[in-house]
Scaffold this motif. Structure first.
Motif, mmCIF file in Angstrom:
data_model
loop_
_atom_site.group_PDB
_atom_site.id
_atom_site.type_symbol
_atom_site.label_atom_id
_atom_site.label_comp_id
_atom_site.label_asym_id
_atom_site.label_seq_id
_atom_site.Cartn_x
_atom_site.Cartn_y
_atom_site.Cartn_z
ATOM 1 N N GLN A 406 0.828 -1.206 0.000
ATOM 2 C CA GLN A 406 0.000 0.000 0.000
ATOM 3 C C GLN A 406 0.867 1.263 0.000
ATOM 4 O OE1 GLN A 406 -2.653 0.263 3.351
ATOM 5 N NE2 GLN A 406 -3.716 2.083 2.578
ATOM 6 N N LYS A 407 1.946 1.252 0.776
ATOM 7 C CA LYS A 407 2.849 2.402 0.855
ATOM 8 C C LYS A 407 3.571 2.608 -0.478
ATOM 9 C CE LYS A 407 6.741 4.295 3.465
ATOM 10 N NZ LYS A 407 7.695 4.086 4.603
ATOM 11 N N GLN A 408 3.988 1.491 -1.083
ATOM 12 C CA GLN A 408 4.692 1.595 -2.362
ATOM 13 C C GLN A 408 3.762 2.091 -3.472
ATOM 14 O OE1 GLN A 408 7.550 -1.557 -3.368
ATOM 15 N NE2 GLN A 408 7.070 -2.538 -1.389
ATOM 16 N N MET A 409 2.514 1.638 -3.468
ATOM 17 C CA MET A 409 1.554 2.083 -4.480
ATOM 18 C C MET A 409 1.212 3.565 -4.300
ATOM 19 S SD MET A 409 0.958 -0.365 -6.585
ATOM 20 C CE MET A 409 -0.587 0.020 -7.394
ATOM 21 N N LYS A 410 1.151 4.003 -3.038
ATOM 22 C CA LYS A 410 0.897 5.425 -2.780
ATOM 23 C C LYS A 410 2.027 6.273 -3.357
ATOM 24 C CE LYS A 410 0.108 8.739 0.966
ATOM 25 N NZ LYS A 410 0.020 8.939 2.442
ATOM 26 N N TYR A 411 3.255 5.795 -3.180
ATOM 27 C CA TYR A 411 4.417 6.501 -3.737
ATOM 28 C C TYR A 411 4.326 6.570 -5.262
ATOM 29 C CZ TYR A 411 9.328 7.524 -4.814
ATOM 30 O OH TYR A 411 10.488 8.073 -5.292
ATOM 31 N N ALA A 412 3.924 5.452 -5.893
ATOM 32 C CA ALA A 412 3.783 5.418 -7.354
ATOM 33 C C ALA A 412 2.729 6.417 -7.820
ATOM 34 C CB ALA A 412 3.423 4.006 -7.813
ATOM 35 N N ASN A 413 1.642 6.537 -7.075
ATOM 36 C CA ASN A 413 0.595 7.512 -7.422
ATOM 37 C C ASN A 413 1.103 8.942 -7.293
ATOM 38 O OD1 ASN A 413 -1.808 6.159 -8.221
ATOM 39 N ND2 ASN A 413 -2.031 5.365 -6.132
ATOM 40 N N GLN A 414 1.869 9.193 -6.241
ATOM 41 C CA GLN A 414 2.416 10.539 -6.044
ATOM 42 C C GLN A 414 3.372 10.917 -7.171
ATOM 43 O OE1 GLN A 414 4.054 9.980 -2.103
ATOM 44 N NE2 GLN A 414 2.266 10.889 -1.102
ATOM 45 N N ARG A 415 4.087 9.927 -7.700
ATOM 46 C CA ARG A 415 5.020 10.178 -8.803
ATOM 47 C C ARG A 415 4.320 10.157 -10.160
ATOM 48 N NH1 ARG A 415 10.547 9.117 -7.924
ATOM 49 N NH2 ARG A 415 10.779 9.925 -10.050
ATOM 50 N N LYS A 416 3.014 9.878 -10.155
ATOM 51 C CA LYS A 416 2.204 9.846 -11.382
ATOM 52 C C LYS A 416 2.770 8.852 -12.409
ATOM 53 C CE LYS A 416 0.795 14.702 -10.817
ATOM 54 N NZ LYS A 416 -0.252 14.348 -9.870
ATOM 55 N N VAL A 417 3.177 7.696 -11.920
ATOM 56 C CA VAL A 417 3.749 6.664 -12.791
ATOM 57 C C VAL A 417 2.623 5.940 -13.526
ATOM 58 C CG1 VAL A 417 5.247 4.650 -12.905
ATOM 59 C CG2 VAL A 417 5.604 6.343 -11.115
ATOM 60 N N PRO A 418 2.685 5.834 -14.854
ATOM 61 C CA PRO A 418 1.597 5.182 -15.583
ATOM 62 C C PRO A 418 1.585 3.649 -15.463
ATOM 63 C CG PRO A 418 3.286 5.948 -17.104
ATOM 64 C CD PRO A 418 3.665 6.470 -15.760
ATOM 65 N N PHE A 419 2.759 3.023 -15.239
ATOM 66 C CA PHE A 419 2.821 1.557 -15.196
ATOM 67 C C PHE A 419 3.627 1.088 -13.991
ATOM 68 C CE2 PHE A 419 2.422 2.733 -19.681
ATOM 69 C CZ PHE A 419 1.249 2.051 -20.018
ATOM 70 N N VAL A 420 3.009 0.182 -13.212
ATOM 71 C CA VAL A 420 3.671 -0.402 -12.050
ATOM 72 C C VAL A 420 3.877 -1.893 -12.306
ATOM 73 C CG1 VAL A 420 3.414 -0.992 -9.603
ATOM 74 C CG2 VAL A 420 2.795 1.297 -10.410
ATOM 75 N N VAL A 421 5.094 -2.365 -12.064
ATOM 76 C CA VAL A 421 5.440 -3.773 -12.314
ATOM 77 C C VAL A 421 5.463 -4.539 -10.997
ATOM 78 C CG1 VAL A 421 7.226 -5.347 -13.139
ATOM 79 C CG2 VAL A 421 6.775 -3.222 -14.372
ATOM 80 N N LEU A 422 4.794 -5.694 -11.009
ATOM 81 C CA LEU A 422 4.786 -6.602 -9.867
ATOM 82 C C LEU A 422 5.603 -7.830 -10.250
ATOM 83 C CD1 LEU A 422 1.859 -5.059 -10.096
ATOM 84 C CD2 LEU A 422 1.311 -6.494 -8.136
ATOM 85 N N LEU A 423 6.716 -8.034 -9.557
ATOM 86 C CA LEU A 423 7.580 -9.181 -9.832
ATOM 87 C C LEU A 423 7.873 -9.885 -8.503
ATOM 88 C CD1 LEU A 423 9.230 -10.742 -11.965
ATOM 89 C CD2 LEU A 423 11.126 -9.182 -11.516
ATOM 90 N N GLY A 424 6.970 -10.784 -8.139
ATOM 91 C CA GLY A 424 7.114 -11.508 -6.878
ATOM 92 C C GLY A 424 7.710 -12.888 -7.090
ATOM 93 N N GLU A 425 7.696 -13.664 -6.011
ATOM 94 C CA GLU A 425 8.296 -15.011 -6.057
ATOM 95 C C GLU A 425 7.625 -15.888 -7.101
ATOM 96 O OE1 GLU A 425 9.127 -18.793 -3.008
ATOM 97 O OE2 GLU A 425 8.090 -16.988 -2.293
ATOM 98 N N GLN A 426 6.276 -15.862 -7.161
ATOM 99 C CA GLN A 426 5.550 -16.709 -8.103
ATOM 100 C C GLN A 426 5.824 -16.290 -9.551
ATOM 101 O OE1 GLN A 426 3.876 -19.426 -7.194
ATOM 102 N NE2 GLN A 426 3.528 -19.896 -9.363
ATOM 103 N N GLU A 427 5.860 -15.012 -9.817
ATOM 104 C CA GLU A 427 6.130 -14.521 -11.174
ATOM 105 C C GLU A 427 7.518 -14.951 -11.641
ATOM 106 O OE1 GLU A 427 2.762 -12.366 -9.661
ATOM 107 O OE2 GLU A 427 4.776 -12.518 -8.805
ATOM 108 N N ILE A 428 8.506 -14.894 -10.737
ATOM 109 C CA ILE A 428 9.866 -15.280 -11.102
ATOM 110 C C ILE A 428 9.911 -16.761 -11.473
ATOM 111 C CG2 ILE A 428 12.227 -15.579 -10.210
ATOM 112 C CD1 ILE A 428 11.738 -13.058 -8.500
#
Length: 463
Positions: A406-428
């Motif tokens: 939640q904190k990381q997504m809030k930061y992404a919103n504040q930076r107005k980033v259009p694309f956020v990448v999720l790369l967790g254990e399962q994705e790897i």
């Protein structure tokens, strides 16, 4: 308890958002400078004091920031002079340098020093800060940027026409409509002074006249009288200062008024040529307006004078100005080199565009792709993808700590980033990464070894 920090009056800090907007203006001005064939130079932020003093008139000289000599700067001052409190004499002993007041005088100095290394006519542009010890107010700062374009080594009036077109090109791309280029001619002002019998008082006449819009006719008249200009002369010139009608109609009135002045008549002829040529070429859709009260108090102007007024709905004054100077390099020993130039007032243009909401909506986006951090192993794998994206010119970053999502997504919103990448254990494990479109809210999965597929999918948004 520590004192609360502050900055000097008339200066400002700039946030990342403000820098992005300023750089947007810079980039458009620089692009058109280069399109019109101007070459960049830079000069030092400070000059020798004698380079600057005496070039801007009495009022300009008072606004120059002097720099105290290093060390014991009072060593050369005797007790009697110190006690006399004679600022002019004292300054020459304790200060040898000063912050530049504008870019034009340093440019003239540059031309003289490098005359054997440049080709004339020389077209230069310069984008640097200047400093003036002025009273801070809206749109008036003590430290501000000027964006100048000048041509030296040509007497041709075609240069004035080019500069009007340059103004037009920049303001059109900035979508800054409603500006007006006011024009006058120093020879017209000289002619007026001659016809009213005050030729020897041209400088105080123009300095006072230049304040007409700021302090009104009564105070201008009072200042002229104080400078020794007679009431008879003022009354004779007064009808010109309230002229109305088209440029053609005003030029005709000036022709008649200045018919006994050779210099004044030449000024009318040159200004008419510029206005007629611009109209015939269809060179601008910005309004051009003859304004006989325009003087631009700087003493070095000798020909056409430009001043660009902000749109009427914005109370800002001028956002640019300039003119022709035939003898500026004379003071540094290089004679017969005519010059003409204009300046864009970056800081005022910024304020006008901000008030009129003219900046692109995505101008504050400084990051294209943002990776969430799910832990040391995942972050390391994300850094591999980061490297590939950056190699391809994509602005990408990774949250440095394994914080709550939640904190990381809030930061992404504040930076107005259009694309956020999720790369967790399962994705790897599956060899994929998940991309969330922050505007639409949907998520798409891409193969790690097919990163170009991801780039193709986001290109439309990034462009």
């Amino acid at each position: 308890m520590a004192n609360k920090p502050s900055i000097p009056k008339g200066t400002r800090d700039f946030s990342p958002s403000e820098i992005a907007k300023r750089n947007y203006i810079f980039s458009i001005i620089r692009k058109h400078f280069e399109t019109f064939g101007f070459q960049p130079i830079e000069t030092p932020s400070f000059e020798n004091l004698d380079t600057l003093m005496g070039k801007y008139g009495e009022e300009g000289d008072r606004l120059i920031f002097k720099i105290l000599n290093s060390g014991d700067f009072l060593k050369k001052v005797d007790e009697d002079l110190y006690s006399s409190k004679d600022a002019a004499k004292l300054t020459s002993l304790i200060s040898e340098k000063a912050l530049r007041y504008d870019l034009t005088v340093p440019f003239a100095r540059y031309v003289v020093m490098h005359q054997n290394d440049i080709s004339f006519p020389f077209k230069r542009y310069q984008i640097q800060p200047v400093w003036r010890a002025d009273r801070p107010q809206k749109g008036r700062f003590r430290e501000f940027y000027q964006c100048d374009a000048d041509i030296v080594g040509s007497n041709s009036l075609l240069q004035e026409i080019e500069l009007i077109q340059l103004y037009n090109a920049v303001f059109n791309e900035l979508k800054l409509s409603g500006v007006t280029i006011n024009l006058n001619h120093r020879k017209i002002l000289s002619g007026i002074a001659e016809v009213i019998g005050e030729k020897d008082k041209l400088i105080p006449f123009t300095v006072a006249l230049d304040k007409l819009d700021k302090i009104g006719p009564e105070k201008v008249m009072t200042e002229m009288l104080a400078k020794g200009i007679s009431q008879v002369a003022i009354d004779k010139a007064a009808p010109l200062f309230s002229m109305t009608g088209s440029n053609e109609a005003q030029l005709e009135l000036l022709r008649d008024f200045l018919k006994t002045s050779k210099e004044g008549s030449k000024g009318v002829s040159e200004l008419a040529f510029i206005l007629d040529s611009v109209a015939e070429l269809g060179a601008t859709d910005i309004a051009l307006k003859l304004q006989v009260t325009l003087a631009r108090g700087l003493n070095y102007y000798t020909g056409t004078i430009f001043e660009v007024a902000a749109p009427l709905e914005v109370q800002m004054g001028s956002v640019g100005g300039g003119g022709r100077y035939d003898k500026l390099t004379d003071i540094f020993g290089l004679k017969d080199v005519s010059g003409v130039g204009i300046s864009f007032g970056l800081d005022r243009i910024f304020l006008v565009m901000e008030e009129m909401q003219l900046f692109p909506t995505d101008i504050n986006r400084d990051l294209d792709v943002f990776f969430l951090n799910f832990g040391p192993t995942e972050a390391f794998e994300a850094m591999k993808l980061l490297r590939e994206l950056r190699i391809r010119g994509i602005r990408a970053d990774l949250y440095p700590d394994m914080a709550k999502v939640q904190k990381q997504m809030k930061y992404a919103n504040q930076r107005k980033v259009p694309f956020v990448v999720l790369l967790g254990e399962q994705e790897i494990k599956e060899g994929v990464f998940v991309v969330k479109n922050m505007d639409q809210g949907d998520q798409t999965t891409f193969q790690i070894n097919k990163i170009d597929d991801f780039l193709t999918s986001i290109q439309a948004v990034l462009n």
